[in-house]
Design a protein around this motif. Structure first.
Motif, PDB file in Angstrom:
ATOM      1  N   ASP A 200       0.643  -1.150  -0.056  1.00 45.84           N
ATOM      2  CA  ASP A 200       0.002  -0.163  -0.050  1.00 45.84           C
ATOM      3  C   ASP A 200       0.961   1.220  -0.138  1.00 45.84           C
ATOM      4  OD1 ASP A 200      -1.665   2.168   0.528  1.00 45.84           O
ATOM      5  OD2 ASP A 200      -2.805   1.049   2.100  1.00 45.84           O
ATOM      6  N   PRO A 201       0.741   2.045  -0.840  1.00 46.54           N
ATOM      7  CA  PRO A 201       1.941   3.343  -1.334  1.00 46.54           C
ATOM      8  C   PRO A 201       1.744   4.326  -0.017  1.00 46.54           C
ATOM      9  CG  PRO A 201       0.039   3.477  -3.000  1.00 46.54           C
ATOM     10  CD  PRO A 201      -0.187   1.941  -2.254  1.00 46.54           C
ATOM     11  N   VAL A 202       0.668   4.212   0.739  1.00 44.05           N
ATOM     12  CA  VAL A 202       0.472   5.311   1.615  1.00 44.05           C
ATOM     13  C   VAL A 202       0.730   4.624   3.067  1.00 44.05           C
ATOM     14  CG1 VAL A 202      -1.219   6.728   0.479  1.00 44.05           C
ATOM     15  CG2 VAL A 202      -2.049   4.969   1.723  1.00 44.05           C
ATOM     16  N   ALA A 203       1.051   3.327   3.081  1.00 44.54           N
ATOM     17  CA  ALA A 203       1.490   2.808   4.393  1.00 44.54           C
ATOM     18  C   ALA A 203       2.914   2.817   4.633  1.00 44.54           C
ATOM     19  CB  ALA A 203       1.023   1.106   4.195  1.00 44.54           C
ATOM     20  N   PRO A 204       3.203   2.672   5.886  1.00 45.64           N
ATOM     21  CA  PRO A 204       4.503   2.710   6.304  1.00 45.64           C
ATOM     22  C   PRO A 204       5.577   1.794   5.469  1.00 45.64           C
ATOM     23  CG  PRO A 204       3.285   2.608   8.606  1.00 45.64           C
ATOM     24  CD  PRO A 204       2.499   2.123   7.131  1.00 45.64           C
ATOM     25  N   LEU A 205       6.722   2.133   5.743  1.00 46.18           N
ATOM     26  CA  LEU A 205       7.601   0.939   4.882  1.00 46.18           C
ATOM     27  C   LEU A 205       7.633  -0.369   5.739  1.00 46.18           C
ATOM     28  CD1 LEU A 205      11.042   3.684   4.607  1.00 46.18           C
ATOM     29  CD2 LEU A 205       9.923   2.378   2.640  1.00 46.18           C
ATOM     30  N   THR A 206       7.928  -1.319   4.635  1.00 48.98           N
ATOM     31  CA  THR A 206       7.685  -2.788   5.258  1.00 48.98           C
ATOM     32  C   THR A 206       9.189  -2.932   5.872  1.00 48.98           C
ATOM     33  OG1 THR A 206       7.693  -5.005   4.498  1.00 48.98           O
ATOM     34  CG2 THR A 206       8.981  -3.574   3.350  1.00 48.98           C
ATOM     35  N   ASP A 207       9.123  -3.921   7.023  1.00 48.81           N
ATOM     36  CA  ASP A 207       9.991  -4.358   8.043  1.00 48.81           C
ATOM     37  C   ASP A 207      10.872  -5.431   7.172  1.00 48.81           C
ATOM     38  OD1 ASP A 207       9.532  -2.333   9.613  1.00 48.81           O
ATOM     39  OD2 ASP A 207       8.004  -3.385  10.875  1.00 48.81           O
ATOM     40  N   ARG A 208      11.185  -5.395   5.919  1.00 48.36           N
ATOM     41  CA  ARG A 208      12.213  -6.380   5.382  1.00 48.36           C
ATOM     42  C   ARG A 208      13.179  -5.662   4.297  1.00 48.36           C
ATOM     43  NH1 ARG A 208      10.538 -11.009   3.883  1.00 48.36           N
ATOM     44  NH2 ARG A 208       8.671 -11.202   5.056  1.00 48.36           N
ATOM     45  N   ASN A 209      14.220  -6.403   4.038  1.00 48.91           N
ATOM     46  CA  ASN A 209      15.049  -6.030   2.961  1.00 48.91           C
ATOM     47  C   ASN A 209      14.450  -6.447   1.752  1.00 48.91           C
ATOM     48  OD1 ASN A 209      17.625  -4.939   4.077  1.00 48.91           O
ATOM     49  ND2 ASN A 209      17.172  -6.739   5.489  1.00 48.91           N
ATOM     50  N   ILE A 210      14.016  -5.594   0.827  1.00 47.43           N
ATOM     51  CA  ILE A 210      13.245  -6.044  -0.300  1.00 47.43           C
ATOM     52  C   ILE A 210      13.683  -4.743  -1.231  1.00 47.43           C
ATOM     53  CG2 ILE A 210      11.211  -4.890   0.289  1.00 47.43           C
ATOM     54  CD1 ILE A 210       9.728  -6.944  -1.612  1.00 47.43           C
ATOM     55  N   CYS A 211      13.955  -5.124  -2.640  1.00 48.79           N
ATOM     56  CA  CYS A 211      14.183  -4.149  -3.531  1.00 48.79           C
ATOM     57  C   CYS A 211      13.709  -4.808  -4.926  1.00 48.79           C
ATOM     58  CB  CYS A 211      15.700  -3.528  -3.726  1.00 48.79           C
ATOM     59  SG  CYS A 211      16.795  -5.075  -4.448  1.00 48.79           S
ATOM     60  N   GLY A 212      13.330  -3.976  -5.753  1.00 48.05           N
ATOM     61  CA  GLY A 212      12.850  -4.527  -7.027  1.00 48.05           C
ATOM     62  C   GLY A 212      13.268  -3.570  -8.375  1.00 48.05           C
ATOM     63  N   PHE A 213      13.024  -4.269  -9.579  1.00 46.40           N
ATOM     64  CA  PHE A 213      13.261  -3.520 -10.792  1.00 46.40           C
ATOM     65  C   PHE A 213      12.278  -4.029 -11.741  1.00 46.40           C
ATOM     66  CE2 PHE A 213      17.317  -3.808  -8.693  1.00 46.40           C
ATOM     67  CZ  PHE A 213      17.781  -2.499  -8.791  1.00 46.40           C
ATOM     68  N   PHE A 214      11.663  -3.170 -12.642  1.00 44.44           N
ATOM     69  CA  PHE A 214      10.410  -3.318 -13.405  1.00 44.44           C
ATOM     70  C   PHE A 214      10.354  -2.642 -14.680  1.00 44.44           C
ATOM     71  CE2 PHE A 214       9.948  -2.664  -8.626  1.00 44.44           C
ATOM     72  CZ  PHE A 214       9.257  -3.888  -8.429  1.00 44.44           C
ATOM     73  N   ALA A 215       9.747  -3.449 -15.647  1.00 43.63           N
ATOM     74  CA  ALA A 215      10.041  -2.720 -16.958  1.00 43.63           C
ATOM     75  C   ALA A 215       9.565  -1.753 -17.249  1.00 43.63           C
ATOM     76  CB  ALA A 215       9.438  -4.120 -18.142  1.00 43.63           C
ATOM     77  N   SER A 216       8.310  -1.117 -16.748  1.00 41.10           N
ATOM     78  CA  SER A 216       7.673  -0.064 -17.172  1.00 41.10           C
ATOM     79  C   SER A 216       7.102   0.551 -16.073  1.00 41.10           C
ATOM     80  CB  SER A 216       6.503  -0.494 -18.141  1.00 41.10           C
ATOM     81  OG  SER A 216       5.532  -1.186 -17.412  1.00 41.10           O
ATOM     82  N   ILE A 217       6.665   1.817 -16.130  1.00 47.09           N
ATOM     83  CA  ILE A 217       5.941   2.674 -15.023  1.00 47.09           C
ATOM     84  C   ILE A 217       4.600   1.977 -15.025  1.00 47.09           C
ATOM     85  CG2 ILE A 217       7.341   4.686 -15.256  1.00 47.09           C
ATOM     86  CD1 ILE A 217       5.017   6.066 -16.935  1.00 47.09           C
ATOM     87  N   ALA A 218       3.819   2.373 -14.026  1.00 47.69           N
ATOM     88  CA  ALA A 218       2.514   1.629 -13.730  1.00 47.69           C
ATOM     89  C   ALA A 218       1.619   1.953 -14.728  1.00 47.69           C
ATOM     90  CB  ALA A 218       2.117   2.215 -12.434  1.00 47.69           C
ATOM     91  N   GLN A 219       1.651   3.001 -15.591  1.00 47.93           N
ATOM     92  CA  GLN A 219       0.667   3.710 -16.379  1.00 47.93           C
ATOM     93  C   GLN A 219       1.040   3.079 -17.904  1.00 47.93           C
ATOM     94  OE1 GLN A 219       2.227   5.695 -14.526  1.00 47.93           O
ATOM     95  NE2 GLN A 219       1.102   6.991 -13.256  1.00 47.93           N
ATOM     96  N   ARG A 220       2.072   2.280 -17.959  1.00 50.75           N
ATOM     97  CA  ARG A 220       2.598   2.086 -19.474  1.00 50.75           C
ATOM     98  C   ARG A 220       2.765   0.520 -19.601  1.00 50.75           C
ATOM     99  NH1 ARG A 220       4.736   5.482 -23.105  1.00 50.75           N
ATOM    100  NH2 ARG A 220       6.189   3.637 -23.872  1.00 50.75           N
ATOM    101  N   PRO A 221       2.393   0.186 -21.058  1.00 56.16           N
ATOM    102  CA  PRO A 221       2.774  -1.355 -21.417  1.00 56.16           C
ATOM    103  C   PRO A 221       4.617  -1.438 -21.358  1.00 56.16           C
ATOM    104  CG  PRO A 221       2.061  -0.023 -23.151  1.00 56.16           C
ATOM    105  CD  PRO A 221       1.901   0.782 -22.065  1.00 56.16           C
ATOM    106  N   ALA A 222       4.738  -2.907 -21.605  1.00 54.20           N
ATOM    107  CA  ALA A 222       6.133  -3.042 -21.907  1.00 54.20           C
ATOM    108  C   ALA A 222       6.441  -4.018 -23.098  1.00 54.20           C
ATOM    109  CB  ALA A 222       6.725  -3.523 -20.588  1.00 54.20           C
ATOM    110  N   ALA A 223       7.712  -4.040 -23.531  1.00 54.50           N
ATOM    111  CA  ALA A 223       7.923  -4.808 -24.871  1.00 54.50           C
ATOM    112  C   ALA A 223       8.182  -6.198 -24.338  1.00 54.50           C
ATOM    113  CB  ALA A 223       8.992  -4.258 -25.416  1.00 54.50           C
TER     114      ALA A 223
END
Length: 646
Positions: A200-223
């Protein structure tokens, strides 16, 4: 990869014509043994059905699996989970789409939510002491409710897996387990919200080591989701990111160049920068630190885009420096005000554009913003937030393929940051290109009984209609529109017009295509009429109906060719076709990116009236036209010729 429609993003968008996958990264000895580092990996691949389970998805699974450490505890979910089912769709040498059974190194279970849950349970029991890599490759869709912060990964048999679903699944792992998420599907950027509790983007940060990489912004398709079997033609996030990270591309060739800080290794942050530079597709990559900064760094867009370029590159990390310089060169940006110049272009560029230049503008503006926000966080941020940001950046600099450094305990965020004020609907409408629902294509058939000589042309048109139907639907109001199940292309000799649409049929003049064999834009115009599908009620002015159809043709399908000129001394917005298309495209870019979608929606419900222009933009039609026509250059001067008799 793509989408609510679960359709291929078409080779022209997902691939480039030239050969060679990546000129990738990381100097390495081809014969050196792959480092064996502790890792638990879950690879989730496959579309929602056979028609949308393209061979490129399978190829991604095979490629990423081949890069994992030899002793990695790996589970693979793919399609229906049956290694003998012919679920992989590909294009054979005759350019026909056919299916075959998957060719995978292993297949543990189907791609359904329960399989992810089971995999997480098993990992928690057997590999809790290992870092975890989650890789998703397939199709993604915007959330049906319009909540782009909770988009979904489309799973087999029409199952869906949202950001919050994945956050819940990851919650099964011990809190000490470092987690890296890499996702290659359309609209995947919203999964960056995994850094927050429950996604949830308005909730506090999660208490775990997590990172991520994603092909597109939330409003766009990807190839990437293509039936093309030749991997040397693949242009997508997976190809570039993992080639940079591993030092080996899809074809097994060594790759060099992404060690931007010259420390002898490549981290995920550097692979991300390399992808931004080299991914020659529609991708607009996102990482978790982008999401973190946009939540917590306190500086206005106005201040960000007034920052001198010399200052931006001085604040950038080595990878960011290389990426923003490369994008600047690609866009031919110059001068110390180029960040602001790019933002002005971005403000009039459709966020959903597939044009290469527009994609690079989006990447440049987003990267510049991240760099400035990062400086603001490091310089003025709350100390506990700064510590969490440093921890996140440290995780993003790791490499799960070669062994990330042991994570340090996450510092607590002492001060609960204020939730950002909710933007007004008017602000959101202008800042974000509003998208309709992406829909699957109907079954497209051809009828060349009256003109059998046009069969080859008709088959090409059939393919274009199938590919472009789901690419057009997001630009129109399709949330509640019922698409036809079938669509027929009929070629006839006796047809006064080049083409016309009647319900779910498009009739095309055989003589016209004989004289204009390359005019597939006409087909897109008529296909738009099918998707418009306006009822026989209410006011539906012909000039606007045709203008919207030509907007889709000239601003979406034929966006890379010169558009027809308008004579400002004679034109009127009621001229329809290209003139109206140019007018509404301009008004949408300047005043409100939801304009055309909202006009189309009102036409679909029979509620359209001309006053809508003023309701949406603040200016009536005549005032808008007067402003627009001043932006149109006059026609080139042609001196008159006087004929004399000698």
């Amino acid at each position: 990869m793509k989408s609510t429609s679960h359709v291929s993003l078409v080779t022209i968008l997902a691939l480039a014509a030239s050969a060679g996958v990546c000129q990738a990264t990381f100097a390495a000895d081809k014969n050196a043994p792959r480092p064996d580092t502790p890792l638990s990996a879950l690879i989730v691949g496959g579309g929602p059905d056979i028609k949308h389970n393209q061979v490129a998805i399978e190829s991604n699974v095979v490629y990423v699996r081949s890069l994992l450490p030899p002793s990695a505890d790996t589970r693979i979910l793919f399609a229906d989970g049956n290694p003998k089912s012919e679920t992989v769709l590909y294009e054979n040498r005759r350019h026909n789409e056919v299916t075959r059974a998957p060719k995978l190194p292993a297949l543990d279970a189907p791609t359904v939510p329960a399989s992810v849950e089971s995999a997480m349970d098993l990992t928690a029991k057997t590999a809790a002491d290992k870092p975890s890599l989650l890789y998703f490759t397939g199709h993604g869709s915007p959330n049906d409710s319009g909540d782009v912060d909770n988009n979904k990964f489309d799973m087999w048999d029409k199952n869906e897996f949202t950001v919050k679903n994945l956050a819940s699944s990851i919650g099964k792992l011990p809190a000490k387990t470092p987690v890296t998420v890499v996702m290659a599907q359309c609209f995947s950027g919203s999964f960056g919200n995994l850094i927050f509790q429950n996604g949830d983007p308005v909730a506090p940060l999660t208490d775990r080591n997590i990172c991520g990489f994603f092909a597109s912004i939330a409003q766009r398709p990807a190839a990437g989701c293509t039936t093309e079997i030749n991997q040397k033609n693949y242009r997508d996030f997976t190809s570039y990111f993992f080639a940079a990270l591993s030092g080996e591309d899809r074809l097994g060739k060594l790759t060099t160049g992404a060690d931007y800080n010259n420390d002898g290794k490549v981290g995920m942050d550097e692979a991300f920068a390399y992808t931004i530079i080299n991914d020659d597709s529609i991708d607009t990559p996102v990482c978790t630190s982008d999401v973190f900064l946009r939540r917590y760094a306190k500086i206005s867009d106005d201040a960000i885009f007034k920052t001198p370029y010399s200052q931006v590159i001085a604040w950038a990390t080595p990878g960011q420096h290389a990426a923003i310089e490369a994008l600047s060169d690609q866009l031919k940006l110059t001068g110390d005000g180029r960040v602001g110049d790019a933002y002005k272009t971005f403000a009039t560029t459709m966020l959903a554009s597939f044009e290469t230049k527009d994609v690079r503008v989006i990447r440049f503006v987003r990267l510049a913003k991240t760099i400035v926000l990062s400086h603001e966080m490091v310089t003025n941020g709350d100390e506990s937030l700064k510590a969490r940001y440093d921890a996140l950046k440290g995780a993003e600099a790791g490499n799960p393929l070669t062994g990330p450094a042991a994570p340090s305990p996450l510092p607590a965020v002492i001060a609960t940051p204020k939730t950002p004020d909710a933007p007004t609907p008017a602000f959101l409408a202008h800042q974000t290109f509003t998208l309709g629902k992406m829909l699957p294509p109907p079954v497209v058939t051809i009828d060349v009984t009256d003109a059998p000589e046009t069969k080859a042309w008709a088959e090409n048109a059939q393919k274009i209609v199938t590919e472009w139907f789901p690419l057009i639907t997001p630009f129109l109001a399709t949330d509640h529109w019922k698409a036809p199940k079938t669509l027929k292309l009929i070629l006839k000799h006796e047809n006064d017009a080049p083409a016309y649409t009647d319900g779910d049929g498009i009739t095309i003049s055989a003589q016209w295509i004989t004289d204009h064999p390359d005019d597939f834009g006409m087909v897109i115009h008529e296909l738009t009429h099918v998707i418009q599908g306006y009822p026989d009620k209410g006011d539906k002015p012909g000039w606007l109906v045709e203008g919207i159809a030509d907007y889709i043709r000239f601003w979406r399908y034929e966006s890379d060719v010169p558009r027809p000129r308008i004579d400002p001394t004679k034109a009127k917005y009621t001229d329809a076709y290209r003139t109206t298309a140019a007018f509404i495209a301009w008004a949408q870019g300047k005043y409100d990116r939801s304009l055309i979608l909202r006009l189309d929606g009102a036409l679909k419900t029979g509620d359209y009236h001309d006053a809508m222009f003023e309701q949406i933009t603040g200016k009536n039609l005549d005032a808008l036209w007067s402003e627009f026509i001043k932006t149109v250059p006059p026609p080139p001067h042609r001196p008159s010729v006087t004929m004399t008799i000698s």
